[in-house]
Scaffold this motif. Structure first.
Motif, mmCIF file in Angstrom:
data_model
loop_
_atom_site.group_PDB
_atom_site.id
_atom_site.type_symbol
_atom_site.label_atom_id
_atom_site.label_comp_id
_atom_site.label_asym_id
_atom_site.label_seq_id
_atom_site.Cartn_x
_atom_site.Cartn_y
_atom_site.Cartn_z
ATOM 1 N N ILE A 1 -12.468 -7.517 -1.052
ATOM 2 C CA ILE A 1 -12.056 -6.857 -2.298
ATOM 3 C C ILE A 1 -10.535 -6.675 -2.357
ATOM 4 C CG2 ILE A 1 -12.187 -4.734 -3.655
ATOM 5 C CD1 ILE A 1 -14.660 -6.416 -3.952
ATOM 6 N N GLY B 1 -15.141 -2.105 -6.631
ATOM 7 C CA GLY B 1 -14.094 -3.023 -6.192
ATOM 8 C C GLY B 1 -13.628 -3.939 -7.312
ATOM 9 N N GLU C 1 -4.918 -2.165 0.430
ATOM 10 C CA GLU C 1 -5.700 -1.251 1.261
ATOM 11 C C GLU C 1 -4.881 -0.830 2.484
ATOM 12 O OE1 GLU C 1 -10.192 -1.259 3.027
ATOM 13 O OE2 GLU C 1 -8.909 -2.944 3.604
ATOM 14 N N TRP D 1 -17.020 -5.455 1.630
ATOM 15 C CA TRP D 1 -15.792 -4.862 1.080
ATOM 16 C C TRP D 1 -14.549 -5.640 1.479
ATOM 17 C CZ3 TRP D 1 -14.058 -1.598 -2.456
ATOM 18 C CH2 TRP D 1 -12.742 -1.136 -2.353
#
Length: 315
Positions: free
Chosen positions: A278, A239, A111, A275
């Motif tokens: 994930i 995810g 990410e 999140w």
């Protein structure tokens, strides 16, 4: 797992309307559901008045089945998989790759977080250009009409270092290796991801080295809305799907996420606690616009200490 109706007590989305929809297509059990073509099933909801809710039910059921069917593997199998199958994809920036000890790890979801104009999209372009130039297939999900073939052309030309006549040939090959999908909501993203999953399973020789979603937060944020349980379930579902694609097919997955105000006015990655766990790797980007210098800092990494950073340039 048996009949679908046995799940109705625990999952509100699997209601009478959803069960009737499935029954009309010959789906009465989880086994029936698993052998059905997900792309066709999703498409068959489009003309129905409750299309969105039916899609939520399909995705919820996918999440349930994936949770129940995770394979058991011992530590030695996992170690061998990591050492033999999971490699690194160079990003096209030497200092970026040195920081990550080789680049983006295949099998990981990475990410990129940062405020507006911090370079998230530009880094995605650079990574896509570098992988495509080395004959790797890239799937690029564009959620904001930000994909720029012209920018990709500039980066491929710069990275290749070839003269104009040979650079044109390399450019054409690289552009053919990038498959771009415009997606503007979570359901469109899930549709394409499920089709991608089917293609990877069924098409011999079909390989993908890199998946990019720019930006994941703009697709997820609209469905969250406070305590919206279905929105959070969809977020976790996408995810887990990304992590499954990454791990089973040795794909490096990159997603971008914007930042929001936190305690004391400090910025933090959006999408919240559900999140946060994930992505395997979370990197924060920043940019000094006066000098056009970029910086990347490790916020979380399974093998490296947080806080390490590097400066890099984007052509």
């Amino acid at each position: 797992m048996g009949a679908l109706k046995s799940l109705a007590e625990d999952y509100a989305i699997i209601d009478t309307a959803f069960l009737q929809f499935c029954a009309s297509r010959g789906i009465f059990s989880v086994e029936d559901f698993l052998i059905h073509d997900m792309y066709t099933l999703m498409a068959s909801t489009e003309k129905l008045s409750n299309s969105d809710r039916l899609k939520q039910g399909i995705n919820q059921l996918l999440l349930i089945t994936e949770t129940y069917h995770q394979p058991w593997m011992n530590g030695l199998v996992l170690l061998e998989d990591r050492e033999q199958n999971k490699h690194y994809l160079p990003t096209g920036s030497e200092s970026f790759d040195v920081l990550l000890q080789g680049g983006l790890r295949e099998g990981h979801v990475t990410e990129l977080v940062g405020p507006s104009s911090s370079g998230k999209t530009q880094v995605c372009f650079q990574i896509a250009s570098n992988v495509a130039l080395k004959k790797g297939n890239v799937v690029f999900f564009d959620s904001g009409n930000s994909f720029s073939p012209t920018r990709i052309k500039q980066m491929v030309t710069h990275i290749s270092g070839l003269k104009e006549n040979k650079a044109n040939e390399a450019l054409q090959q690289a552009m053919r290796n990038i498959e771009c999908h415009a997606v503007f909501d979570m359901y469109a993203l899930l549709d394409v991801l499920h089709q991608l999953k089917l293609n990877l399973k069924s098409q011999i020789g079909y390989e993908i080295r890199l998946i990019i979603i720019d930006s994941i937060s703009s697709l997820i944020a609209p469905i969250l809305g406070g305590s919206n349980a279905q929105g959070h379930a969809l977020m976790v579902s996408v995810g887990y799907l990304l992590k499954e694609l990454a791990d089973r097919h040795n794909i490096a997955v990159v997603v971008t996420n914007h930042m929001v105000g936190g305690e004391g006015g400090n910025l933090k990655p959006a999408l919240g606690e559900s999140w946060k766990n994930i992505p395997h790797v979370r990197l924060q980007l920043s940019c000094n616009h006066a000098t056009n210098n970029y910086a990347v800092c490790i916020l979380r990494h399974p093998y490296m200490a947080s806080g390490k950073s590097a400066n890099f340039m984007i052509p």
